[in-house]
Design a protein around this motif. Structure first.
Motif, mmCIF file in Angstrom:
data_model
loop_
_atom_site.group_PDB
_atom_site.id
_atom_site.type_symbol
_atom_site.label_atom_id
_atom_site.label_comp_id
_atom_site.label_asym_id
_atom_site.label_seq_id
_atom_site.Cartn_x
_atom_site.Cartn_y
_atom_site.Cartn_z
ATOM 1 N N GLN A 55 -34.666 21.960 8.276
ATOM 2 C CA GLN A 55 -34.225 22.586 9.514
ATOM 3 C C GLN A 55 -34.572 21.765 10.756
ATOM 4 O O GLN A 55 -34.169 22.093 11.856
ATOM 5 C CB GLN A 55 -34.806 24.000 9.664
ATOM 6 N N THR A 56 -35.316 20.664 10.599
ATOM 7 C CA THR A 56 -35.653 19.823 11.737
ATOM 8 C C THR A 56 -34.555 18.814 12.049
ATOM 9 O O THR A 56 -34.625 18.115 13.034
ATOM 10 C CB THR A 56 -36.955 19.039 11.470
ATOM 11 N N ILE A 57 -33.525 18.748 11.198
ATOM 12 C CA ILE A 57 -32.465 17.769 11.401
ATOM 13 C C ILE A 57 -31.523 18.234 12.498
ATOM 14 O O ILE A 57 -31.204 19.407 12.610
ATOM 15 C CB ILE A 57 -31.662 17.559 10.111
ATOM 16 N N ASN A 58 -31.073 17.290 13.325
ATOM 17 C CA ASN A 58 -30.058 17.615 14.311
ATOM 18 C C ASN A 58 -28.714 17.773 13.632
ATOM 19 O O ASN A 58 -28.396 17.081 12.679
ATOM 20 C CB ASN A 58 -29.956 16.496 15.355
ATOM 21 N N GLN A 59 -27.901 18.676 14.125
ATOM 22 C CA GLN A 59 -26.591 18.926 13.522
ATOM 23 C C GLN A 59 -25.500 18.870 14.568
ATOM 24 O O GLN A 59 -25.645 19.386 15.665
ATOM 25 C CB GLN A 59 -26.566 20.309 12.853
ATOM 26 N N SER A 60 -24.405 18.216 14.224
ATOM 27 C CA SER A 60 -23.267 18.148 15.133
ATOM 28 C C SER A 60 -22.590 19.504 15.219
ATOM 29 O O SER A 60 -22.514 20.251 14.248
ATOM 30 C CB SER A 60 -22.268 17.100 14.624
ATOM 31 N N GLU A 61 -22.103 19.838 16.423
ATOM 32 C CA GLU A 61 -21.404 21.104 16.612
ATOM 33 C C GLU A 61 -19.913 20.964 16.383
ATOM 34 O O GLU A 61 -19.161 21.918 16.503
ATOM 35 C CB GLU A 61 -21.676 21.625 18.029
ATOM 36 N N VAL A 62 -19.463 19.747 16.084
ATOM 37 C CA VAL A 62 -18.044 19.508 15.869
ATOM 38 C C VAL A 62 -17.670 19.851 14.426
ATOM 39 O O VAL A 62 -18.253 19.328 13.486
ATOM 40 C CB VAL A 62 -17.689 18.036 16.165
ATOM 41 N N ALA A 63 -16.709 20.762 14.273
ATOM 42 C CA ALA A 63 -16.276 21.149 12.934
ATOM 43 C C ALA A 63 -15.464 20.022 12.310
ATOM 44 O O ALA A 63 -14.626 19.412 12.959
ATOM 45 C CB ALA A 63 -15.439 22.427 13.005
ATOM 46 N N VAL A 64 -15.732 19.742 11.050
ATOM 47 C CA VAL A 64 -15.011 18.680 10.345
ATOM 48 C C VAL A 64 -14.499 19.237 9.024
ATOM 49 O O VAL A 64 -15.080 20.160 8.452
ATOM 50 C CB VAL A 64 -15.917 17.460 10.075
ATOM 51 N N PRO A 65 -13.413 18.690 8.510
ATOM 52 C CA PRO A 65 -12.916 19.135 7.205
ATOM 53 C C PRO A 65 -13.868 18.694 6.111
ATOM 54 O O PRO A 65 -14.674 17.777 6.297
ATOM 55 C CB PRO A 65 -11.554 18.429 7.100
ATOM 56 N N PRO A 66 -13.842 19.330 4.932
ATOM 57 C CA PRO A 66 -14.747 18.958 3.850
ATOM 58 C C PRO A 66 -14.444 17.566 3.320
ATOM 59 O O PRO A 66 -13.298 17.116 3.331
ATOM 60 C CB PRO A 66 -14.490 20.030 2.788
ATOM 61 N N PHE A 67 -15.487 16.876 2.848
ATOM 62 C CA PHE A 67 -15.319 15.523 2.329
ATOM 63 C C PHE A 67 -14.762 15.522 0.916
ATOM 64 O O PHE A 67 -14.319 14.494 0.423
ATOM 65 C CB PHE A 67 -16.662 14.776 2.351
#
Length: 296
Positions: A4-16
């Motif tokens: 939970q300490t990792i930063n996360q992008s708020e931009v939604a992306v399609p699944p890989f």
């Protein structure tokens, strides 16, 4: 180190990856799924959670000070069970607490979003991930070494395509020790020249195929899939190449131009986009072969 300490992008992306996978998360894997064991001696296998954590620690060591997003996790091939008290119940009668579940196959990615490049007008980010399938292990016997695949490459923001190179991009780790996973992953990341790989991908942008050359390429790849000397599990098949052809005409991001020409970068992305329909245990090999196919 806690995830939970990792930063996360708020931009939604399609699944890989799509195929028959479903989205999962670290909490569900840790608290809602059981961990398989080796049947003969009841020794516990390394769990998906432990694998992700080991890679995560290596990523933070290798890229200290960079922005690393939360892992995106996809799972497939569920293995259902039940607690002993519910052995005589029909499936429809089982209560939630009487069911057990784990997934045979799991794949995750975590983007180092502060390390980005722009290739062919599309932004890509350095990405690290892993693949695990319990069907690679002999769970029916005594505890033995398990197999894990760790990869590093670039991910295209607009479509989540994975760009993976065979040269240092993928490492097979056989172990029963989490420390070995972390140490070998760190060594892999430390030795991976992502600047050089980005330059290799950039070269694809400057090379183009005519419409006739594109048609010839499609035919040669389709022939290769049926060539008895080739491994069809690592080769894109007819359905996937049909998606590439469809994308050549219709894909808004990577289609051919008005003259019918297509850059190798766009073609590569059409192929890796088609590869998103592969199963978890084959997607890495096919991603590597997609890059190799461009030189056939």
């Amino acid at each position: 180190m806690e995830l939970q300490t990792i930063n996360q992008s708020e931009v939604a992306v399609p699944p890989f990856i799509i195929a028959n996978t479903v989205e999962s998360n670290f909490y569900d894997l840790e608290f809602k799924h059981i961990i398989p064991v080796f049947a003969k001696d009841n020794e516990v296998a390394i769990s998906h959670v432990d694998f992700i954590t080991a890679v995560h620690e290596a990523v933070h060591q290798a890229f200290t000070g960079h922005t690393i997003e939360l892992p995106e996790i996809r799972v497939s091939h569920p293995v259902h069970g039940r607690i002993p008290e519910a052995r005589d119940k029909k499936p429809a009668e089982l209560l939630p607490h009487e069911k057990t579940l784990y997934y045979e196959r799991m794949m995750f990615t975590m983007r180092v979003s502060s390390i980005t490049k722009k290739i062919g007008g599309k932004e890509v980010a350095l990405t690290v991930g892993g693949v695990k399938s319990y069907h690679w292990d002999k769970l029916s016997g005594k505890r033995t070494l398990q197999e894990f695949k760790v990869f590093v490459g670039f991910q295209v923001f607009v479509c989540s395509n994975l760009c993976i190179d065979a040269d240092g991009g993928v490492r097979l780790v056989k172990t029963d020790n989490l420390d070995i996973i972390s140490k070998q992953t760190y060594a892999q990341l430390s030795g991976f020249n992502y600047h050089s790989f980005a330059e290799k991908l950039e070269e694809l942008h400057h090379q183009k195929l005519s419409k006739e050359e594109f048609a010839t390429f499609i035919g040669r790849v389709r022939m290769g899939y049926y060539n008895p000397s080739m491994d069809s599990k690592t080769w894109l098949g007819d359905q996937q190449m049909a998606k590439v052809v469809k994308g050549y005409y219709r894909d808004p991001d990577f289609r051919g131009d008005a003259n019918g020409e297509i850059s190798l970068w766009n073609l590569y992305n059409l192929m890796t986009r088609a590869n998103q329909g592969s199963y978890i245990d084959t997607i890495l090999d096919r991603s590597i072969s997609a890059l190799e196919m461009l030189s056939i």
